[in-house]
Write an enzyme that holds these catalytic residues in place. Structure first.
Site, short mmCIF file in Angstrom:
data_model
loop_
_atom_site.label_atom_id
_atom_site.label_comp_id
_atom_site.label_asym_id
_atom_site.label_seq_id
_atom_site.Cartn_x
_atom_site.Cartn_y
_atom_site.Cartn_z
N ASP A 174 0.83 -1.21 0.00
CA ASP A 174 0.00 0.00 0.00
C ASP A 174 0.86 1.26 0.00
OD1 ASP A 174 -2.23 -1.51 -0.02
OD2 ASP A 174 -2.65 -1.32 2.13
N ASP A 175 0.30 2.30 -0.58
CA ASP A 175 0.94 3.63 -0.57
C ASP A 175 2.35 3.62 -1.15
OD1 ASP A 175 -1.36 4.70 0.65
OD2 ASP A 175 -0.63 4.07 2.62
N ARG A 176 2.60 2.64 -1.98
CA ARG A 176 3.91 2.53 -2.64
C ARG A 176 5.08 2.32 -1.67
NH1 ARG A 176 3.28 5.60 -8.34
NH2 ARG A 176 1.16 4.86 -8.62
N LEU A 177 4.75 1.88 -0.46
CA LEU A 177 5.84 1.54 0.45
C LEU A 177 6.12 0.04 0.24
CD1 LEU A 177 7.66 3.00 2.43
CD2 LEU A 177 6.18 2.24 4.29
N HIS A 178 6.62 -0.24 -0.94
CA HIS A 178 6.77 -1.64 -1.37
C HIS A 178 7.87 -2.36 -0.61
CE1 HIS A 178 4.23 -0.18 -4.48
NE2 HIS A 178 5.17 0.58 -5.02
#
Ligand SMILES: Cc1cc2nc3c(=O)[nH]c(=O)nc-3n(C[C@H](O)[C@H](O)[C@H](O)COP(=O)(O)O)c2cc1C
Length: 198
Positions: A174-178
């Site tokens: 999520d939220d590009r906190l990969h």
């Protein structure tokens, strides 16, 4: 399932095999398609090739040794591979060293290919400029007539195995906190696991 150090297997091939299977089960159309990047004398280039399995800790693919990629690898054995499976939102990156597989191994795989594909591989001077499609189709007919039974393995056709220096696993969060976990090959054996910022 989040990609966490505590749960990641010690062996990256185990994780790769799991993710590959998950992509297949999730209905990926061509989970075995991978990008291969090479560096040649005249610059870098990338293209798709088909992953043909893991063998003794290497990633296999087959091609024409005189193609652009073949000439590039002759110049610089360092290559990069990328798999992307949108259905499972996973990416795997490999950096490693490419070597030709034995002629016997290439022969073994060539024999499993459909006759049409064998003829095309034999007729095609891959990556060279050709005058027309006609030229290629005529060549296929000539070769089919010359080899009514078995098509011989072309001299310039065969496999490469890529021995990884590192393998990176990327999972969408999520939220590009990969999540990014990289397995770096140790000098002698085994892997060092590290997390990379997304
Ligand atoms: C999905 C896909 C799979 C491919 N698989 C292979 C392959 O396994 N071997 C191969 O030589 N070319 C394969 N190709 C064609 C290559 O992308 C490329 O056009 C060809 O190998 C010539 O590349 P080069 O001129 O950089 O050597 C594939 C193309 C696609 C789109």
């Amino acid at each position: 399932m989040p990609l966490l150090e505590e749960e990641a297997p010690r062996d990256p091939y185990e994780l790769f095999t799991r993710w590959f299977r998950e992509a297949q089960e999730a209905g990926a159309i061509q989970p075995d398609a991978m990008t291969l990047a090479t560096a040649g004398e005249d610059g870098v280039s990338a293209r798709m090739v088909l992953f043909k399995g893991l063998h003794n800790g290497t990633f296999l693919f087959y091609t024409n040794y005189d193609s652009r990629k073949g000439r590039d690898i002759g110049h610089d054995r360092r290559v990069a591979l990328v798999f992307y499976w949108p259905q499972t939102r996973h990416q795997v990156r490999v950096y490693g060293i490419a070597h030709k597989v034995s002629r016997e191994a290439s022969m073994g795989y060539f024999r499993t290919r459909p006759r049409g594909a064998q003829l095309s591989a034999s007729a095609s001077p891959q990556s060279r400029v050709v005058r027309s499609r006609d030229v290629l189709e005529k060549k296929v007919l000539e070769l089919a007539a010359a080899h009514p039974d078995e098509v011989p393995l072309p001299r310039s056709w065969g496999g490469y195995s890529v021995k990884p220096r590192w393998i990176e696993f990327w999972e969408n969060r999520d939220d590009r906190l990969h999540d990014r976990l990289r397995y770096v090959a140790r000098e002698r054996s085994g892997w060092r696991l590290e997390r990379l910022a997304p």
